[in-house]
Design an enzyme around this catalytic site. Structure first.
Site, PDB file in Angstrom:
ATOM      1  CB  ALA A  67      -0.891  -0.022   1.224  1.00 33.73           C
ATOM      2  CD  GLU A 113      -2.249  -7.663   2.938  1.00 37.70           C
ATOM      3  OE1 GLU A 113      -1.899  -6.517   2.580  1.00 37.70           O
ATOM      4  OE2 GLU A 113      -2.786  -7.882   4.029  1.00 37.70           O
ATOM      5  CD  GLU A 133       1.785  -5.489   5.601  1.00 41.02           C
ATOM      6  OE1 GLU A 133       2.591  -6.398   5.928  1.00 41.02           O
ATOM      7  OE2 GLU A 133       0.987  -5.608   4.671  1.00 41.02           O
TER       8      GLU A 133
HETATM    9  N1  CAA Z   1       4.597   3.204  -0.626  1.00 43.00           N
HETATM   10  C1  CAA Z   1       5.007   4.364  -1.188  1.00 43.00           C
HETATM   11  N2  CAA Z   1       6.168   4.498  -1.860  1.00 43.00           N
HETATM   12  C2  CAA Z   1       6.964   3.402  -1.924  1.00 43.00           C
HETATM   13  C3  CAA Z   1       6.600   2.174  -1.366  1.00 43.00           C
HETATM   14  C4  CAA Z   1       5.363   2.094  -0.696  1.00 43.00           C
HETATM   15  N3  CAA Z   1       4.901   0.934  -0.162  1.00 43.00           N
HETATM   16  N4  CAA Z   1       7.593   1.284  -1.611  1.00 43.00           N
HETATM   17  C5  CAA Z   1       8.546   1.950  -2.299  1.00 43.00           C
HETATM   18  N5  CAA Z   1       8.165   3.237  -2.498  1.00 43.00           N
HETATM   19  C6  CAA Z   1       8.892   4.287  -3.215  1.00 43.00           C
HETATM   20  C7  CAA Z   1      10.050   4.814  -2.383  1.00 43.00           C
HETATM   21  O1  CAA Z   1       9.604   5.788  -1.456  1.00 43.00           O
HETATM   22  C8  CAA Z   1      10.937   5.399  -3.457  1.00 43.00           C
HETATM   23  O2  CAA Z   1      10.391   6.622  -3.859  1.00 43.00           O
HETATM   24  P1  CAA Z   1      11.360   7.935  -4.024  1.00 43.00           P
HETATM   25  O3  CAA Z   1      12.305   7.573  -5.141  1.00 43.00           O
HETATM   26  O4  CAA Z   1      10.407   9.036  -4.360  1.00 43.00           O
HETATM   27  O5  CAA Z   1      12.079   8.090  -2.727  1.00 43.00           O
HETATM   28  C9  CAA Z   1      10.750   4.414  -4.613  1.00 43.00           C
HETATM   29  O6  CAA Z   1       9.514   3.731  -4.365  1.00 43.00           O
HETATM   30  C10 CAA Z   1      11.850   3.374  -4.705  1.00 43.00           C
HETATM   31  O7  CAA Z   1      11.953   2.734  -3.447  1.00 43.00           O
HETATM   32  P2  CAA Z   1      13.344   2.598  -2.649  1.00 43.00           P
HETATM   33  O8  CAA Z   1      14.264   3.734  -2.962  1.00 43.00           O
HETATM   34  O9  CAA Z   1      13.026   2.367  -1.209  1.00 43.00           O
HETATM   35  O10 CAA Z   1      13.914   1.266  -3.346  1.00 43.00           O
HETATM   36  P3  CAA Z   1      14.879   0.173  -2.678  1.00 43.00           P
HETATM   37  O11 CAA Z   1      15.266  -0.751  -3.796  1.00 43.00           O
HETATM   38  O12 CAA Z   1      15.963   0.804  -1.879  1.00 43.00           O
HETATM   39  O13 CAA Z   1      13.937  -0.643  -1.646  1.00 43.00           O
HETATM   40  C11 CAA Z   1      11.931  -1.793  -0.961  1.00 43.00           C
HETATM   41  C12 CAA Z   1      12.856  -1.384  -2.117  1.00 43.00           C
HETATM   42  C13 CAA Z   1      12.658  -2.785  -0.053  1.00 43.00           C
HETATM   43  C14 CAA Z   1      10.714  -2.455  -1.557  1.00 43.00           C
HETATM   44  C15 CAA Z   1      11.549  -0.533  -0.133  1.00 43.00           C
HETATM   45  O14 CAA Z   1      11.070   0.456  -1.022  1.00 43.00           O
HETATM   46  C16 CAA Z   1      10.465  -0.797   0.893  1.00 43.00           C
HETATM   47  O15 CAA Z   1      10.750  -1.308   1.953  1.00 43.00           O
HETATM   48  N6  CAA Z   1       9.221  -0.394   0.581  1.00 43.00           N
HETATM   49  C17 CAA Z   1       8.115  -0.486   1.511  1.00 43.00           C
HETATM   50  C18 CAA Z   1       7.598  -1.907   1.667  1.00 43.00           C
HETATM   51  C19 CAA Z   1       6.473  -1.956   2.686  1.00 43.00           C
HETATM   52  O16 CAA Z   1       6.662  -1.655   3.849  1.00 43.00           O
HETATM   53  N7  CAA Z   1       5.271  -2.374   2.241  1.00 43.00           N
HETATM   54  C20 CAA Z   1       4.117  -2.470   3.100  1.00 43.00           C
HETATM   55  C21 CAA Z   1       3.265  -1.239   2.962  1.00 43.00           C
HETATM   56  S1  CAA Z   1       1.912  -1.181   4.137  1.00 43.00           S
HETATM   57  C22 CAA Z   1       0.704  -2.188   3.469  1.00 43.00           C
HETATM   58  O17 CAA Z   1       0.864  -2.746   2.416  1.00 43.00           O
HETATM   59  C23 CAA Z   1      -0.560  -2.303   4.288  1.00 43.00           C
HETATM   60  C24 CAA Z   1      -1.553  -3.290   3.788  1.00 43.00           C
HETATM   61  O18 CAA Z   1      -1.577  -4.418   4.225  1.00 43.00           O
HETATM   62  C25 CAA Z   1      -2.566  -2.913   2.798  1.00 43.00           C
END
Ligand code: CAA
Length: 259
Positions: A67, A113, A133
């Site tokens: 998300a 999911e 999460e």
């Molecule tokens: N939401 C918003 N933006 C996201 C995102 C997310 N879930 N995941 C990645 N992005 C964005 C980053 O902010 C970044 O944007 P900017 O260039 O503007 O800074 C871009 O995508 C690239 O990401 P990274 O620079 O972080 O790339 P990376 O290769 O270093 O890392 C990753 C990749 C490990 C996937 C890391 O981005 C990450 O940990 N993302 C979040 C994963 C996460 O926590 N997901 C769960 C979300 S909550 C949820 O899903 C609730 C539910 O059950 C519905």
């Protein structure tokens, strides 16, 4: 079918439609608008008689990284309640046609999911699955704590949900999260191969079969068996059943029309 965050190809292959998540800069993070677009596209494709199987995919780097955290970060509980995003997901869950996920790269949080809303999963060797999460102070909200233990063991589900660690494609295959792992250059074409196989069957039998398998998650064995039996009998109301059985007797390939 023009959308901002997804690309939809209703006739990607014969009887096969494709929905591609298309927010590559945000690793296909599932903002609310993107989820509404997926729901709308699925509703249209589900009603389109020429479509028999729907593929959901992202790009090589990410299926979806969850998300949209930036969209959620400042929200309170009542904002989330009022936004009520998961009613959109409930509609996705009700898709009647088979949904196959073609996954490469990250399938995390809501992205994972969404994969679990699909009926089958083909993964590239580079795919990574996770429910991270817990790392950002919340828990899965789109079914992760419920679908994961129904798909893998309780302990693997706990490991993923409590540690937030990702698992790679090979482990995902071993624990039953994905159907097949292929080299990255093949993940979409292999998904199409699987979709083609299903698209050749009777769409009515396919629908009855999908409904029946999903029913097993919500009913006792006896109730599920009764549900299956009714759907089995229902198939005998179709022209496809006559065609399928006659073709077998006549030693020819059946041609199913979905009637
Ligand atoms: N939401 C918003 N933006 C996201 C995102 C997310 N879930 N995941 C990645 N992005 C964005 C980053 O902010 C970044 O944007 P900017 O260039 O503007 O800074 C871009 O995508 C690239 O990401 P990274 O620079 O972080 O790339 P990376 O290769 O270093 O890392 C990753 C990749 C490990 C996937 C890391 O981005 C990450 O940990 N993302 C979040 C994963 C996460 O926590 N997901 C769960 C979300 S909550 C949820 O899903 C609730 C539910 O059950 C519905």
């Amino acid at each position: 079918m023009n959308y901002k965050h997804i690309i939809v190809k209703p006739d990607y292959d014969k009887h096969i439609a494709l929905i591609q998540l298309n927010r590559p800069k945000a690793l296909n993070a599932l903002c609310l608008e993107l989820m509404i677009e997926i729901k709308d596209a699925l509703t249209i494709l589900d009603d389109d008689d020429s479509v028999r199987v729907i593929i959901l995919t992202g790009n090589e780097r990410a299926f979806a990284a969850g998300a949209d955290i930036k969209q959620m970060a400042g929200k309170g509980a009542i904002d989330m309640l009022n936004i009520d995003q998961f009613t959109t997901w409930d509609k996705i869950k009700k898709t009647k046609k088979p949904l196959i996920a073609a996954v490469s790269g990250f399938a995390l949080g809501g992205g994972h999911e969404l994969v679990m809303h699909c009926d089958m999963v083909i993964a590239s060797e580079t795919a990574k699955f996770g429910q991270p999460e817990i790392n950002i102070g919340v828990i899965p909200g789109a079914g992760g704590t419920q679908r994961l233990p129904r798909t893998v063991s309780k302990n693997v589900a706990m490991e993923m949900v409590l540690t937030g660690d990702f698992i790679d494609a090979q482990r995902a295959y071993e624990v039953g999260l994905v159907n097949k792992v292929v080299p990255v250059e093949l993940y979409l074409s292999e998904t199409v191969n699987v979709a083609k196989k299903i698209a050749e069957k009777s769409p009515i039998a396919v629908r009855m079969a999908k409904e029946s398998v999903l029913q097993s998650f919500q009913s006792s064995l006896d109730d599920g068996l009764m549900f299956e039996r009714k759907n089995f009998y229902m198939c005998f109301a179709s022209e496809d059943q006559k065609e399928g059985m006659n073709a077998f007797v006549e030693k020819r390939k059946a041609v199913f029309k979905g009637k």
